[in-house]
Design a protein around this motif. Sequence first.
Motif, short mmCIF file in Angstrom:
data_model
loop_
_atom_site.label_atom_id
_atom_site.label_comp_id
_atom_site.label_asym_id
_atom_site.label_seq_id
_atom_site.Cartn_x
_atom_site.Cartn_y
_atom_site.Cartn_z
N GLY A 152 12.14 62.98 -2.67
CA GLY A 152 13.52 62.53 -2.54
C GLY A 152 13.80 61.89 -1.20
O GLY A 152 12.88 61.48 -0.47
N LYS A 153 15.08 61.81 -0.89
CA LYS A 153 15.54 61.20 0.36
C LYS A 153 16.53 62.11 1.05
O LYS A 153 17.15 62.97 0.43
N LEU A 154 16.68 61.89 2.36
CA LEU A 154 17.69 62.58 3.17
C LEU A 154 18.47 61.53 3.96
O LEU A 154 17.89 60.56 4.44
N GLU A 155 19.75 61.77 4.08
CA GLU A 155 20.62 60.84 4.81
C GLU A 155 21.61 61.63 5.65
O GLU A 155 22.00 62.74 5.28
N GLY A 156 22.02 61.02 6.77
CA GLY A 156 23.03 61.63 7.62
C GLY A 156 23.58 60.64 8.62
O GLY A 156 22.90 59.68 9.00
N SER A 172 12.68 59.41 3.80
CA SER A 172 12.05 59.53 2.47
C SER A 172 10.86 60.48 2.61
O SER A 172 10.07 60.36 3.55
N PHE A 173 10.71 61.41 1.66
CA PHE A 173 9.70 62.46 1.82
C PHE A 173 9.20 62.94 0.46
O PHE A 173 9.77 62.65 -0.59
N PHE A 174 8.15 63.71 0.52
CA PHE A 174 7.73 64.57 -0.59
C PHE A 174 7.07 65.80 0.00
O PHE A 174 6.53 65.77 1.11
N ASP A 175 7.17 66.92 -0.72
CA ASP A 175 6.58 68.16 -0.22
C ASP A 175 5.93 68.93 -1.36
O ASP A 175 6.26 68.77 -2.53
N LEU A 176 4.98 69.77 -0.96
CA LEU A 176 4.30 70.69 -1.86
C LEU A 176 4.49 72.10 -1.34
O LEU A 176 4.36 72.33 -0.13
N SER A 177 4.80 73.03 -2.24
CA SER A 177 5.02 74.41 -1.81
C SER A 177 4.61 75.36 -2.91
O SER A 177 4.62 75.02 -4.10
N ILE A 178 4.25 76.56 -2.49
CA ILE A 178 3.97 77.65 -3.43
C ILE A 178 4.92 78.79 -3.11
O ILE A 178 5.10 79.15 -1.95
N GLN A 179 5.55 79.33 -4.18
CA GLN A 179 6.59 80.34 -3.99
C GLN A 179 6.37 81.52 -4.93
O GLN A 179 6.49 81.36 -6.16
N THR A 292 19.27 72.63 20.19
CA THR A 292 19.66 72.71 18.78
C THR A 292 18.56 73.36 17.94
O THR A 292 17.40 73.42 18.34
N ALA A 293 18.95 73.83 16.76
CA ALA A 293 18.02 74.52 15.85
C ALA A 293 17.18 73.50 15.09
O ALA A 293 17.42 72.28 15.13
N LYS A 294 16.18 73.99 14.41
CA LYS A 294 15.32 73.15 13.60
C LYS A 294 16.08 72.61 12.39
O LYS A 294 17.05 73.21 11.93
N ASP A 295 15.63 71.49 11.87
CA ASP A 295 16.31 70.86 10.75
C ASP A 295 16.01 71.59 9.43
O ASP A 295 14.94 72.18 9.25
N LYS A 296 16.96 71.50 8.49
CA LYS A 296 16.83 72.09 7.16
C LYS A 296 17.32 71.09 6.12
O LYS A 296 18.01 70.12 6.44
N TYR A 297 17.00 71.40 4.87
CA TYR A 297 17.56 70.61 3.77
C TYR A 297 17.62 71.47 2.52
O TYR A 297 16.78 72.36 2.31
N ASN A 298 18.64 71.23 1.72
CA ASN A 298 18.86 71.97 0.48
C ASN A 298 18.57 71.08 -0.72
O ASN A 298 18.79 69.86 -0.67
N TYR A 299 18.11 71.73 -1.79
CA TYR A 299 17.93 71.03 -3.06
C TYR A 299 18.75 71.76 -4.13
O TYR A 299 18.64 72.98 -4.30
N ILE A 300 19.58 70.99 -4.86
CA ILE A 300 20.37 71.52 -5.98
C ILE A 300 20.08 70.64 -7.18
O ILE A 300 20.36 69.43 -7.16
N GLY A 301 19.50 71.23 -8.22
CA GLY A 301 19.09 70.44 -9.38
C GLY A 301 19.23 71.19 -10.69
O GLY A 301 19.23 72.43 -10.73
N ILE A 302 19.35 70.43 -11.76
CA ILE A 302 19.43 70.97 -13.13
C ILE A 302 18.28 70.39 -13.92
O ILE A 302 17.99 69.18 -13.83
N GLY A 303 17.61 71.23 -14.72
CA GLY A 303 16.47 70.74 -15.48
C GLY A 303 16.14 71.60 -16.68
O GLY A 303 16.88 72.53 -17.03
#
Length: 384
Positions: A152-156, A172-179, A292-303
Motif C-alpha cells: 500500500g501507500k502512506l501519506e501525510g 509506497s511499501f510492502f511488508d511481510l510478517s508472521i503473527q 519524537t517517537a518512532k513512526d507507526k501505521y494502521n491497516y483497516i480492511g474488509i475481506g
Amino acid sequence: MIFLRYLIFSLFLISCIGSSYAQDSLQNNTSKSSKKSKKNKKPKKIKKDKKVKKDKKPKDKTKKVKPKKEKTSNPSSKETISDGVDKNFGPVFDGFSVSASAGINVYFGDLADYRIFPKFGDIGKYTASAFKFSIARDIKWGLGAKLNYQSGKLEGTRKTGKNSTTKSFENSFFDLSIQPRYLISDILFKKTEYTRFKIYASVGVGLMWYRTKLFDTNTLNTKDFEGYIEIEETEDLAQKTLSDKTAKAQTLTIPYGFTVVYKLNHAIDLHLDFTQSSTTTDRLDAFDRSWTAKDKYNYIGIGLTYNFNRTLDNAPKKRPKKGQIKKFDDENSNDTIKTASVKKSKRRKKRKSKSADDDQLLNIRLKLFETQLKLFEMQYLLGK
C-alpha cells in the motif's frame, strides 16, 4: 331311597365339575379376547374380490431391472463431491485458510496532523489504499498463526513549526510478517451452535521495504527522500530528480491487532482486520526529530476467508424465531396431551374389561351356589 341318594350325589358331583369347567372356560375366553384385541391392532389386509376378473395383460419376458440406490455420502465424510458438499484436501489442510482484504492505511508520525484518527472530512486526505493477503492455520486450543503480505501507500502533511513551511510526503511499501494468534471470543463470550462471530488477537514480527519522497507542499520542491538516489545533474537545484535504481529502505515491524470473523457458510467467512504496525525507524516519512517517537501505521480492511476441509457440520445454524419456538412448544404440548389421553382411555378399557370378567365369574359362582343349596335341601328331605 338308595337310588335317590345316589342320584343326588351324582348331581352334586356334576355341579362341582361344572363350576370348575366354567371357571376354566372364562379364563380361556379372557385370554382369547386379549389375543384377538392384539390381532385387531394389526392392519387388516384387504381381500380382493374373486368374482372381479382383471384383464390379463401380456407378461413382459424381459426382467425389470430395479434402479440401484446411489450411496449418499455423509456430510462428515472426507471425500465428497461439489455442489454444496465438502471437498477434502488432506490432513495437511485441516484448519488451513486463505484470506484477502482491501482497505486503508493510516499513518502516525511527525507529519500527521491528528492524534488518534483523522477527521471524517479529512479521511481521503490523510489515508491511502492498501491490500492484504494472508495464509493462516489453526493449531490447537484456539492457538494458530498467519503469514501476511501487505502492500500500500502512506501519506501525510503538516506544518512542522510556526516559521516553517507545510511539508508532505508520499510513501509506497510492502511488508511481510508472521503473527501467532489466539481465539479470544471463546473466553469473552459463551459459545453456542448459533454463534457466527469469532475474534482473533494476534501479535508478531515482520520486515518492511519502502520508498519515501518528502517535498514542500506549496512549491513541490524535494526536501528529502528514502529508498531513492539523486541524479547528479539536479543536486544543486531546489527541484531534484530522484531515481529508484537502488535498493529500497528497510525496517523491522511489530504488527499487533485483532480480526473479527463472521461465518457466511461452512467454507467462507467475512472478516474485519484491524492491525497496527510499529516500526524501528523515524524515517518512514523521510523526516525525523530526535525527541519524537518512532513512526507507526494502521491497516483497516474488509475481506473474505476461504477455509479448507471445513465440513457442512460447521455451517452456521439459524436461530429459530420466537413465534416458531412457541409453535414448537404448543405442538409438543398438544402431542403430550394426546398421548396422555390415549393412555388414559386404554387404561379405562382395560379396567372395564377386567370388571366385566369379574362380574361374569361372580354370577356363575352364585348360580352354582344356589344349585348346591337346592341339592342339600332335597337330600335333607329324602333323609327324613
